[in-house]
Design an enzyme around this catalytic site. Structure first.
Site, PDB file in Angstrom:
ATOM      1  N   LEU A  22      11.483 -15.945  13.285  1.00 30.40           N
ATOM      2  CA  LEU A  22      12.112 -16.478  11.940  1.00 30.40           C
ATOM      3  C   LEU A  22      11.172 -17.595  11.676  1.00 30.40           C
ATOM      4  CD1 LEU A  22      15.988 -16.660  11.455  1.00 30.40           C
ATOM      5  CD2 LEU A  22      14.386 -15.610  10.338  1.00 30.40           C
ATOM      6  N   GLU A 146      15.064 -27.394  19.308  1.00 36.35           N
ATOM      7  CA  GLU A 146      15.096 -26.132  19.159  1.00 36.35           C
ATOM      8  C   GLU A 146      15.595 -25.418  20.151  1.00 36.35           C
ATOM      9  OE1 GLU A 146      11.237 -24.620  18.068  1.00 36.35           O
ATOM     10  OE2 GLU A 146      11.969 -22.623  17.943  1.00 36.35           O
ATOM     11  N   CYS A 389     -12.925 -22.333  29.302  1.00 39.19           N
ATOM     12  CA  CYS A 389     -12.376 -21.990  30.387  1.00 39.19           C
ATOM     13  C   CYS A 389     -13.142 -20.923  31.134  1.00 39.19           C
ATOM     14  CB  CYS A 389     -10.824 -21.972  30.159  1.00 39.19           C
ATOM     15  SG  CYS A 389     -10.116 -22.515  31.928  1.00 39.19           S
ATOM     16  N   GLN A 393     -16.948 -20.117  32.603  1.00 47.10           N
ATOM     17  CA  GLN A 393     -17.192 -19.661  33.917  1.00 47.10           C
ATOM     18  C   GLN A 393     -17.925 -18.406  33.746  1.00 47.10           C
ATOM     19  OE1 GLN A 393     -13.399 -19.173  35.571  1.00 47.10           O
ATOM     20  NE2 GLN A 393     -12.826 -21.305  35.673  1.00 47.10           N
ATOM     21  N   ARG A 478      -7.665 -22.234  38.045  1.00 47.95           N
ATOM     22  CA  ARG A 478      -7.516 -22.265  39.426  1.00 47.95           C
ATOM     23  C   ARG A 478      -8.647 -22.164  40.000  1.00 47.95           C
ATOM     24  NH1 ARG A 478      -2.399 -20.962  40.931  1.00 47.95           N
ATOM     25  NH2 ARG A 478      -1.756 -19.731  39.390  1.00 47.95           N
ATOM     26  N   HIS A 523      -9.465 -26.747  27.706  1.00 45.32           N
ATOM     27  CA  HIS A 523      -8.962 -26.087  26.388  1.00 45.32           C
ATOM     28  C   HIS A 523      -9.239 -27.428  25.145  1.00 45.32           C
ATOM     29  CE1 HIS A 523      -7.904 -22.225  28.291  1.00 45.32           C
ATOM     30  NE2 HIS A 523      -7.684 -23.012  29.304  1.00 45.32           N
ATOM     31  N   GLU A 525      -8.842 -26.594  22.205  1.00 43.53           N
ATOM     32  CA  GLU A 525      -8.040 -26.095  21.187  1.00 43.53           C
ATOM     33  C   GLU A 525      -6.623 -26.824  21.245  1.00 43.53           C
ATOM     34  OE1 GLU A 525      -8.885 -24.408  23.797  1.00 43.53           O
ATOM     35  OE2 GLU A 525      -7.538 -22.706  24.496  1.00 43.53           O
TER      36      GLU A 525
END
Ligand code: GLN
Length: 551
Positions: A22, A146, A389, A393, A478, A523, A525
């Protein structure tokens, strides 16, 4: 009742009814943003009923993106919405799962902390849930919690029971129940149906919870008489039935909820007075830019989870933020990396109409050769390229194979290799001290996770993008580039321009001769916001826009 410092914090518990998906996460994030716009300090939390301790071990196909916080928690993607809408960094303590609750309870039981008691869902599990809900609260005015899943699910019962108890313990003036439901529109009858909402509220009432406000998702405007009918059957005031229409852009939602009176009803409920109008200028500005944006560029995302784009939630948003920074619309072209593993001459079929290529984070060998092919194509054809990431590599492996002719170059993630240019991270420094891992370590929560500093090389392109010497970005990996094995890369044009402060771990690579070729081990983002686009995405979109002008 778990102990809580004397505080005036108010809790808003958000539940969902009728169907899943929803947009409860977006609704919670938007409510947080409007309360913030009224000058309140907010915190958002997600209580997830599944049995995993965290979503880190779940497949992205099942659960979408795993969002990582600064303090290294692997969390539900809704925490990404919360951060993007409020700018408040989420913390480990903001995502609670049944798995986490039960492991806390069971480890206490093993230690004998319950002094011989029989351990039960009520009160031991519900107490543990309540303790998490009221923990780690500083001077926030509102904590929005939530509850994942849909009311009626077996798994969420202890959470619903815990919030029912909290209402009793903290009182009406400190707790508010907001229920998000759906009003399906029946085309043939030309009518919105209220029955599923009535049933879902009944279900909640059966568990001792009377919602205070209903947020009704609907495709079409809800007529006043329907609102009154819902109010009558659901035992709430008609002005507390709030319409939540589908919107063109998610960044319109705070404005539209405010127009529908969601925040004023919340303020009225808590007797906070409604004189102070929210300052929504941040959201108005974003919407104005979105509306005024002209032209479209196309960015290709080459990944393995392209059939489940929720796996790339933050990435999609960060690219859109780059679009906002450049006042341009962005169309994404999703490319399943396995489809690029055939004949390389066919690659232009996939990429001839794209202005930028991203190879995002990922795991495992499957599809990795297709990603390497995409990187080679971007490098040779001067198409702006961002590797994130796993994408970074693989850019190292691609360069080694195709420029340095090191055909054995590989990652130990894909099995034993003679030339592990990317290898298992066995030691690194974190705030906790020296972290050590080996191939037998557990999979859950053991990657290099969370925010780490990275130094940027003087005179590098990346430094001109960040305009800083030292940055902090979030990690989840990792494996890591073996810096010792890359000493001759710079002679051939690929340089590492971002390093961990101890100079051991390469964090950023670039190819200065290419118009825009950057790989990052972290990352970016995860930290981009619509009102503060991440510099890497702003710059990448700008380069892609320039590339589109050359076509
Ligand atoms: N699979 C790679 C690693 O574990 C990259 C992870 C990622 O892209 N988040 O290091």
């Amino acid at each position: 009742m778990p102990s809580m410092k004397k505080t005036s914090v108010k809790f808003i518990f958000i539940t969902g009814g009728v169907v899943s998906s929803l947009g409860k996460g977006l609704a919670s994030a938007s409510l947080g943003a409007i309360l913030q716009a009224r000058g309140y300090k907010v915190k958002l939390r997600k209580l997830d009923p599944y049995l995993n301790v965290d979503p880190g071990t779940m497949s992205p196909y099942q659960h979408g993106e795993c969002y990582v916080t600064d303090d290294g928690a692997e969390t539900d993607l809704d925490l990404g919405h919360y951060e993007r809408f409020t700018g408040v960094p989420a913390k480990k303590s903001d995502n609670i799962t049944t798995g986490k609750i039960y492991s806390t309870v069971i480890s206490k039981e093993r230690k004998g902390d319950y002094l011989g008691a029989t351990i039960q869902v009520i009160p031991h599990v519900t107490d543990a849930i309540k303790e998490y809900i009221v923990s780690d609260i500083n001077n926030e005015d509102f904590v929005l919690c939530e509850i994942g899943g849909t009311v009626g699910d077996i798994e969420s019962l202890p959470f619903i029971e815990a919030i029912r108890q909290l209402r009793n313990e903290l009182g009406y003036d400190k707790t508010c129940f907001l229920h998000v439901t759906l009003l399906p529109y029946i085309n043939t009858a030309g009518e919105l149906k209220t029955k599923p909402t009535q049933h879902s509220v009944k279900e909640l009432q059966g568990m001792g919870i009377q919602p205070d406000i209903l947020l009704c998702r609907s495709e079409v405007a809800i007529p006043e008489e329907q609102k009154s009918k819902i109010a009558l059957f659901c035992n709430i005031k008609s002005e507390c039935v709030i319409e939540a229409l589908d919107s063109k852009s998610i960044y319109e939602v705070p404005i539209s909820y405010n127009k529908q009176g969601l925040d004023s009803q919340i303020c009225k409920y808590f007797k906070l007075g409604n004189q102070k109008k929210p300052d929504l200028s941040r959201w108005v500005k974003i919407n104005n830019i979105e509306e005024a944006s002209e032209g479209t560029i196309k960015i290709a995302i080459v990944g393995k989870y392209t059939s489940m784009i929720d796996a790339y939630k933050s990435l999609i948003e960060a690219i859109n933020h780059g679009g906002l920074a450049n006042k341009i619309r962005i169309k994404l072209k999703w490319i399943d990396s396995e489809s690029l593993e055939g004949n390389k001459s066919d690659l232009s079929v996939f990429f001839k109409d794209v202005n930028g290529i991203i190879v995002p984070g990922g795991f495992g060998k499957r599809g990795s050769n297709g990603k390497i092919n995409a990187i080679e194509y971007a490098r040779n054809n001067h198409i702006p390229f961002l590797g994130i990431c796993f994408g970074m590599q693989l850019a190292v492996i691609e360069f080694a194979k195709n420029v340095l002719n090191l055909k054995d170059a590989s990652s130990s993630e894909f099995g034993n290799t003679k030339l592990p240019l990317v290898g298992l991270l066995t030691e690194w420094h974190s705030e906790k001290g020296l972290e050590k891992r080996n191939s037998d370590s557990n999979l859950g929560g053991t990657m290099r996770l969370g925010a780490y500093d990275c130094k940027l090389l003087d005179g590098s392109f990346i430094k001109s993008i960040y305009k800083k010497d030292l940055i902090s970005e979030r990690h989840r990996h990792r494996y890591e580039v073996n810096y010792e094995l890359t000493s001759n890369f710079s002679n051939h044009g690929l340089i590492f321009t971002g390093m961990s402060p101890d100079n051991h771990l390469p964090e950023i690579l670039e190819i200065p001769k290419h118009p825009w070729f950057i790989g990052v081990q972290f990352h970016p983002e995860l930290k981009s916001k619509p009102f503060d686009p991440h510099p890497i995405f702003s710059s990448f979109v700008n380069a892609s826009l320039n590339q589109s002008r050359l076509l």
